[in-house]
Design a protein around this motif. Structure first.
Motif, PDB file in Angstrom:
ATOM      1  N   GLY A 155       0.785  -1.227   0.000  1.00  0.00           N
ATOM      2  CA  GLY A 155       0.000   0.000   0.000  1.00  0.00           C
ATOM      3  C   GLY A 155       0.815   1.274   0.000  1.00  0.00           C
ATOM      4  N   LEU A 156       2.075   1.198  -0.413  1.00  0.00           N
ATOM      5  CA  LEU A 156       2.943   2.367  -0.477  1.00  0.00           C
ATOM      6  C   LEU A 156       3.106   2.805  -1.927  1.00  0.00           C
ATOM      7  CD1 LEU A 156       5.654   1.042   1.997  1.00  0.00           C
ATOM      8  CD2 LEU A 156       3.837   2.684   2.511  1.00  0.00           C
ATOM      9  N   ALA A 157       3.376   4.071  -2.114  1.00  0.00           N
ATOM     10  CA  ALA A 157       3.540   4.614  -3.472  1.00  0.00           C
ATOM     11  C   ALA A 157       4.983   5.073  -3.661  1.00  0.00           C
ATOM     12  CB  ALA A 157       2.576   5.777  -3.692  1.00  0.00           C
ATOM     13  N   MET A 158       5.541   4.770  -4.802  1.00  0.00           N
ATOM     14  CA  MET A 158       6.865   5.293  -5.135  1.00  0.00           C
ATOM     15  C   MET A 158       6.712   6.752  -5.541  1.00  0.00           C
ATOM     16  SD  MET A 158       9.027   2.896  -4.584  1.00  0.00           S
ATOM     17  CE  MET A 158      10.480   3.372  -5.525  1.00  0.00           C
ATOM     18  N   ALA A 159       7.382   7.645  -4.829  1.00  0.00           N
ATOM     19  CA  ALA A 159       7.237   9.080  -5.069  1.00  0.00           C
ATOM     20  C   ALA A 159       7.735   9.453  -6.465  1.00  0.00           C
ATOM     21  CB  ALA A 159       8.017   9.857  -4.014  1.00  0.00           C
ATOM     22  N   GLU A 160       7.047  10.402  -7.073  1.00  0.00           N
ATOM     23  CA  GLU A 160       7.480  10.969  -8.351  1.00  0.00           C
ATOM     24  C   GLU A 160       8.305  12.216  -8.060  1.00  0.00           C
ATOM     25  OE1 GLU A 160       6.985   9.876 -11.402  1.00  0.00           O
ATOM     26  OE2 GLU A 160       5.704   8.158 -10.902  1.00  0.00           O
ATOM     27  N   PHE A 161       9.558  12.243  -8.531  1.00  0.00           N
ATOM     28  CA  PHE A 161      10.420  13.387  -8.279  1.00  0.00           C
ATOM     29  C   PHE A 161      10.089  14.541  -9.225  1.00  0.00           C
ATOM     30  CE2 PHE A 161      13.969  10.283  -6.833  1.00  0.00           C
ATOM     31  CZ  PHE A 161      13.332  10.145  -5.599  1.00  0.00           C
ATOM     32  N   GLY A 162      10.107  15.747  -8.677  1.00  0.00           N
ATOM     33  CA  GLY A 162       9.903  16.925  -9.488  1.00  0.00           C
ATOM     34  C   GLY A 162      11.154  17.293 -10.263  1.00  0.00           C
ATOM     35  N   PRO A 163      11.040  18.263 -11.181  1.00  0.00           N
ATOM     36  CA  PRO A 163      12.190  18.631 -12.028  1.00  0.00           C
ATOM     37  C   PRO A 163      13.383  19.154 -11.227  1.00  0.00           C
ATOM     38  CG  PRO A 163      10.342  20.152 -12.319  1.00  0.00           C
ATOM     39  CD  PRO A 163       9.825  19.002 -11.549  1.00  0.00           C
ATOM     40  N   ASP A 164      13.133  19.879 -10.141  1.00  0.00           N
ATOM     41  CA  ASP A 164      14.243  20.409  -9.348  1.00  0.00           C
ATOM     42  C   ASP A 164      15.049  19.268  -8.727  1.00  0.00           C
ATOM     43  OD1 ASP A 164      13.426  22.926  -9.962  1.00  0.00           O
ATOM     44  OD2 ASP A 164      12.443  23.318  -8.031  1.00  0.00           O
ATOM     45  N   THR A 165      14.357  18.260  -8.227  1.00  0.00           N
ATOM     46  CA  THR A 165      15.056  17.120  -7.613  1.00  0.00           C
ATOM     47  C   THR A 165      15.840  16.353  -8.664  1.00  0.00           C
ATOM     48  OG1 THR A 165      13.351  16.923  -5.908  1.00  0.00           O
ATOM     49  CG2 THR A 165      14.736  15.000  -6.294  1.00  0.00           C
ATOM     50  N   ARG A 166      15.243  16.142  -9.833  1.00  0.00           N
ATOM     51  CA  ARG A 166      15.935  15.396 -10.885  1.00  0.00           C
ATOM     52  C   ARG A 166      17.193  16.140 -11.346  1.00  0.00           C
ATOM     53  NH1 ARG A 166      10.546  14.616 -12.690  1.00  0.00           N
ATOM     54  NH2 ARG A 166      10.852  16.128 -14.372  1.00  0.00           N
ATOM     55  N   THR A 167      17.074  17.460 -11.464  1.00  0.00           N
ATOM     56  CA  THR A 167      18.241  18.263 -11.857  1.00  0.00           C
ATOM     57  C   THR A 167      19.344  18.178 -10.817  1.00  0.00           C
ATOM     58  OG1 THR A 167      16.854  19.796 -13.104  1.00  0.00           O
ATOM     59  CG2 THR A 167      19.029  20.588 -12.431  1.00  0.00           C
ATOM     60  N   ARG A 168      18.949  18.287  -9.567  1.00  0.00           N
ATOM     61  CA  ARG A 168      19.939  18.240  -8.478  1.00  0.00           C
ATOM     62  C   ARG A 168      20.662  16.899  -8.458  1.00  0.00           C
ATOM     63  NH1 ARG A 168      18.376  19.856  -2.238  1.00  0.00           N
ATOM     64  NH2 ARG A 168      20.469  19.553  -1.315  1.00  0.00           N
ATOM     65  N   LEU A 169      19.927  15.818  -8.659  1.00  0.00           N
ATOM     66  CA  LEU A 169      20.529  14.492  -8.671  1.00  0.00           C
ATOM     67  C   LEU A 169      21.446  14.304  -9.871  1.00  0.00           C
ATOM     68  CD1 LEU A 169      17.405  12.406  -7.563  1.00  0.00           C
ATOM     69  CD2 LEU A 169      19.541  12.667  -6.262  1.00  0.00           C
ATOM     70  N   THR A 170      21.034  14.798 -11.018  1.00  0.00           N
ATOM     71  CA  THR A 170      21.843  14.672 -12.227  1.00  0.00           C
ATOM     72  C   THR A 170      23.167  15.410 -12.069  1.00  0.00           C
ATOM     73  OG1 THR A 170      19.861  14.477 -13.594  1.00  0.00           O
ATOM     74  CG2 THR A 170      21.902  15.103 -14.715  1.00  0.00           C
ATOM     75  N   GLU A 171      23.129  16.568 -11.423  1.00  0.00           N
ATOM     76  CA  GLU A 171      24.334  17.366 -11.234  1.00  0.00           C
ATOM     77  C   GLU A 171      25.262  16.763 -10.188  1.00  0.00           C
ATOM     78  OE1 GLU A 171      22.762  21.140 -10.198  1.00  0.00           O
ATOM     79  OE2 GLU A 171      22.339  21.746 -12.276  1.00  0.00           O
ATOM     80  N   THR A 172      24.714  15.955  -9.286  1.00  0.00           N
ATOM     81  CA  THR A 172      25.489  15.457  -8.157  1.00  0.00           C
ATOM     82  C   THR A 172      26.040  14.055  -8.373  1.00  0.00           C
ATOM     83  OG1 THR A 172      24.095  16.756  -6.652  1.00  0.00           O
ATOM     84  CG2 THR A 172      25.412  14.993  -5.668  1.00  0.00           C
ATOM     85  N   LEU A 173      25.246  13.187  -8.957  1.00  0.00           N
ATOM     86  CA  LEU A 173      25.607  11.771  -9.054  1.00  0.00           C
ATOM     87  C   LEU A 173      26.373  11.485 -10.339  1.00  0.00           C
ATOM     88  CD1 LEU A 173      22.295  10.117  -7.793  1.00  0.00           C
ATOM     89  CD2 LEU A 173      24.353  10.699  -6.484  1.00  0.00           C
ATOM     90  N   PRO A 174      27.056  10.355 -10.415  1.00  0.00           N
ATOM     91  CA  PRO A 174      27.748   9.964 -11.645  1.00  0.00           C
ATOM     92  C   PRO A 174      26.766   9.875 -12.808  1.00  0.00           C
ATOM     93  CG  PRO A 174      28.408   8.547  -9.818  1.00  0.00           C
ATOM     94  CD  PRO A 174      27.264   9.368  -9.324  1.00  0.00           C
ATOM     95  N   PRO A 175      27.251  10.092 -14.021  1.00  0.00           N
ATOM     96  CA  PRO A 175      26.341  10.090 -15.185  1.00  0.00           C
ATOM     97  C   PRO A 175      25.644   8.758 -15.412  1.00  0.00           C
ATOM     98  CG  PRO A 175      28.653  10.167 -15.865  1.00  0.00           C
ATOM     99  CD  PRO A 175      28.635  10.413 -14.391  1.00  0.00           C
ATOM    100  N   PHE A 176      26.200   7.673 -14.899  1.00  0.00           N
ATOM    101  CA  PHE A 176      25.585   6.358 -15.087  1.00  0.00           C
ATOM    102  C   PHE A 176      24.696   5.953 -13.909  1.00  0.00           C
ATOM    103  CE2 PHE A 176      30.000   6.111 -13.715  1.00  0.00           C
ATOM    104  CZ  PHE A 176      29.889   5.492 -12.478  1.00  0.00           C
ATOM    105  N   ALA A 177      24.532   6.847 -12.923  1.00  0.00           N
ATOM    106  CA  ALA A 177      23.664   6.546 -11.771  1.00  0.00           C
ATOM    107  C   ALA A 177      22.202   6.682 -12.165  1.00  0.00           C
ATOM    108  CB  ALA A 177      23.986   7.473 -10.609  1.00  0.00           C
ATOM    109  N   ALA A 178      21.340   5.898 -11.513  1.00  0.00           N
ATOM    110  CA  ALA A 178      19.888   5.999 -11.730  1.00  0.00           C
ATOM    111  C   ALA A 178      19.351   7.122 -10.860  1.00  0.00           C
ATOM    112  CB  ALA A 178      19.213   4.689 -11.375  1.00  0.00           C
ATOM    113  N   THR A 179      18.785   8.154 -11.477  1.00  0.00           N
ATOM    114  CA  THR A 179      18.304   9.316 -10.739  1.00  0.00           C
ATOM    115  C   THR A 179      16.786   9.326 -10.581  1.00  0.00           C
ATOM    116  OG1 THR A 179      18.291  10.589 -12.788  1.00  0.00           O
ATOM    117  CG2 THR A 179      20.267  10.737 -11.402  1.00  0.00           C
TER     118      THR A 179
END
Length: 730
Positions: A344-368
């Motif tokens: 009964g849990l939902a996987m959260a949908e990340f907003g554009p700001d979170t996706r951008t922040r993760l892309t800038e921080t994590l390795p290019p091959f990481a799942a964001t």
């Protein structure tokens, strides 16, 4: 001393007045021993070890002192000017009744009888229990036990128990948890499994044979303590279910929770009733429905209880069911996502700001996307975990942060990882949970020691989290509920018709339902083929013809139902055949009314609605798939009144056949509103509220297309107890 001496001016105090049990100003141990291997020796040893600070007395027939405490030779020799709150009785069973009489004479408020040899041993033991019960009731003394392992309140240094859990190397610390159990061994198991995962256990009690005080009584008492966040309960029966409900409500009002491990099935609950409803609503399903309805969170085993307690004993509550996962393993992330859906849990949908922040921080091959995989780069770049969890923390669409780390050992900066997770937990109001799989064996303990719920298995993580979120939703819904939802028990002005130990005839059952305002198919009762033909002409062909007789079930299999009769000749032939067959299939006290003639109804989806009167929890309402395949499909939901529209709708939505109600492959959507109304009206019918219906099976209930209502076609009603000889007329 005559018992009449105990009666004067004494009344039994309410079960909630149990300060003398959990917070006694004085304790007397009757049967104390210098030998710590004996039960009386362990009891006194634990009291002394935990530093009980009240007045402590011991009774021993010969020794002047026991474990350094001055002893009295009998209860009667105890200081006359000393008020005695709590007595611990550890003497042979045959001496217990007289000991209880002496304690009652001294005005002891509560006695804990740890001695065995009572009802659990047979008739002689039950007779001893009766003696003790009689004395306690006359005197006003409350009794815990017999055959129990005692009681503890670590916040006041009270460990009046011989359980080995209080003799272990490390003392059980005071904390936000209570453990109340019918079994002493299970109380110890639950305490041990919680050790290291919760801050400590404040209240601990094992109720044994429950001669007087029950688990529900004790839960009701400890639930009032603002220092308790979670009560772990082990039950073997549902005695005093209403009191358990009140205890849960008290806990919820304070933001606490009651977890229940229920074992064993009662004989009454396991017995299948004669109706379809009874066959489908087995006892364990009733227990599930009861616990769920009242926000009592069920654990399936002792380890799962520990898993639940880790979350419920914490200071944080979930704000919703949206989960954000940060992991070093794509596989762990996938497993957690699978379990989220199941629980009964939902996987959260990340907003554009979170996706951008993760892309800038994590390795290019990481799942964001969610779940976030920081990859094996965590080995050389330990800062990646902190960066990822800060991004998830800032995401407004995340309610719960799950950090899942697998096989991390010596090559990783474990101190940095620990610090990042602990800092996150202290910084945010969002719930933080860790799933630590394999790797460094000490890390789960370090994380738990910092107050972070920690698990070593993906399924356990999400199962516990799902239960935690569901409970929070239940409490919030109850807070919003209309107070009118609680319907008082009604009293009938007249009895129900009588049947010979089984269901009423179908005609009588339908007559009752119509008088209660429930929707039932129109029909006529005939005693001959001529009357049946006249009824069919009045109703209009095609019709259904069936035998109506008390105690008669499964008419279809017996050839006593004929559907779709198109003309009078066909009807007369069917009537003759059924009247002849009735003589062969109705036996004993079965009273035959005659033949029911009813119109054929087309276009309805077959559902079922029923009711079962459970001896422990009262009325249980059943809604599910209907028709002749109902038992095969076993697609039912059980509901415990009082009901609300929201509760009934949710139950119907959980059915596997629910898509058929909302239109499927071009079929029309069904009148679900009318089905909900039928369930609610049945649950609040005066005869049902008064407990006069043992079981009721409406199968099928035809749910028509939207706006056209629902109607019960077949009815099997069994009265709760025969109270009338009312003639079943036509």
């Amino acid at each position: 001393m005559a018992l009449s001496e105990l009666d004067r001016g004494r009344t039994t105090p309410p079960a909630s007045n149990l300060d003398a049990l959990f917070r006694p100003a004085s304790v007397v141990v009757v049967g104390a021993s210098n030998e710590r291997t004996k039960i009386g020796g362990r009891l006194l040893s634990h009291l002394l070890r935990y530093g009980y600070t009240g007045r402590l007395y011991v009774v021993h027939p010969s020794d002047p002192a026991v474990q350094g405490v001055a002893a009295y030779r009998s209860v009667d020799e105890l200081p006359a000017d000393s008020a005695l709150d709590l007595a611990i009785v550890a003497v042979p069973a045959v001496r217990v009744p007289e000991t209880i009489r002496s304690l009652a004479h001294r005005g002891v408020r509560v006695a804990v009888i740890v001695s065995s040899g009572f009802g659990e041993t047979g008739d002689a033991g039950r007779a001893l229990e009766d003696e003790v019960r009689d004395c306690a009731r006359r005197s006003g003394m409350r009794v815990l036990g017999p055959n129990c392992q005692g009681v503890a309140n670590t916040s006041v240094g009270l460990a009046a128990s011989f359980s080995s859990v209080f003799g272990r190397t490390e003392e059980v610390p005071d904390g936000t948890t209570a453990v109340i159990s019918q079994s002493g061994a299970m109380a110890a198991v639950l305490t041990e499994l919680s050790s290291g995962h919760v801050d400590g256990v404040r209240y601990w009690a094992a109720t044994g044979n429950e001669l007087d005080l029950t688990v529900a009584d004790l839960v009701a008492e400890v639930a009032t303590d603002p220092g308790v966040r979670v009560v772990q309960v082990y039950l073997e029966n549902m005695r005093a279910a209403d009191r358990l409900v009140q205890a849960a409500r008290t806990a919820h009002e304070r933001g606490a929770a009651v977890l229940v491990l229920k074992a064993g099935a009662s004989e009454e609950g396991a017995r299948a009733a004669s109706s379809h409803t009874g066959a489908l609503a087995q006892e364990d399903k009733v227990v599930d429905a009861f616990l769920s309805r009242h926000g009592l969170v069920r654990a399936r085993d002792a380890r799962q209880m520990s898993e639940l307690a880790r979350l419920f004993a914490g200071r944080k509550k979930p704000r919703g069911n949206r989960v954000g996962i940060v992991t070093n393993s794509g596989g762990l992330g996938v497993l957690l996502a699978d379990e989220a859906a199941v629980n009964g849990l939902a996987m959260a949908e990340f907003g554009p700001d979170t996706r951008t922040r993760l892309t800038e921080t994590l390795p290019p091959f990481a799942a964001t996307a969610n779940p976030i995989d920081v990859t094996a780069q965590l080995l050389s770049r330990p800062e990646l975990l902190g960066a990822a969890i800060r991004a998830v923390e800032a995401e407004p669409g995340v309610d719960v942060v799950v950090v899942a780390l697998g096989i991390l050992g010596d090559y990783y900066d474990l101190d940095r990882i620990l610090a990042d997770v602990v800092e996150l937990d202290r910084r945010t109001e969002k719930l933080v949970v860790v799933c630590w799989v394999a790797g460094d064996a000490a890390m789960p303990g370090r994380l738990a020691g910092a107050g972070i719920p920690t698990y070593d298995d993906t399924a356990a993580t999400m199962r516990a989290l799902g239960a935690f979120v569901a409970h929070a939703r239940h409490v919030e819904r109850e807070r919003r509920a209309d107070p009118q939802t609680s319907v008082p028990t009604a009293r009938l002005t007249g009895p129900l018709p009588r049947a010979a130990g089984g269901p009423l005839s179908e005609a009588a059952g339908k007559r009752l339902l119509r008088s209660w305002g429930l929707p039932v198919v129109d029909g006529r009762l005939a005693v001959s083929a001529d009357e049946a033909a006249a009824a069919a002409r009045e109703l209009g062909f095609p019709v259904v013809l069936k035998v109506s007789a008390a105690g008669l079930a499964h008419k279809t299999e017996l050839g006593l139902v004929d559907v779709g009769i198109g003309d009078e000749a066909e009807l007369r032939a069917a009537a003759a055949r059924m009247l002849a067959a009735t003589e062969a299939n109705v036996h004993g006290d079965g009273q035959v009314d005659g033949l029911l003639v009813e119109p054929c109804l087309d276009g309805g989806l077959e559902m079922s609605v029923g009711l079962l009167r459970d001896p422990s929890v009262g009325n249980v309402v059943v809604v599910g798939a209907g028709g002749t395949a109902a038992e095969v499909l076993a697609d039912v939901q059980l509901l415990i009144p009082p009901l609300t529209t929201e509760l009934v709708r949710e139950a119907i939505h959980r059915l596997r056949v629910a898509p058929l109600l909302h239109g499927f492959r071009g079929a029309p959507a069904r009148d679900v509103d009318s089905l909900v109304r039928l369930v609610l009206d049945l649950a609040t019918t005066p005869a049902v509220l008064a407990g006069q219906v043992a079981s009721l099976d409406l199968n099928p209930v035809l749910v028509m297309p939207s706006g056209q209502g629902s109607v019960a076609v077949d009815v099997a009603l069994t009265p709760g107890h025969p109270t009338s000889d009312i003639k079943e007329g036509r």
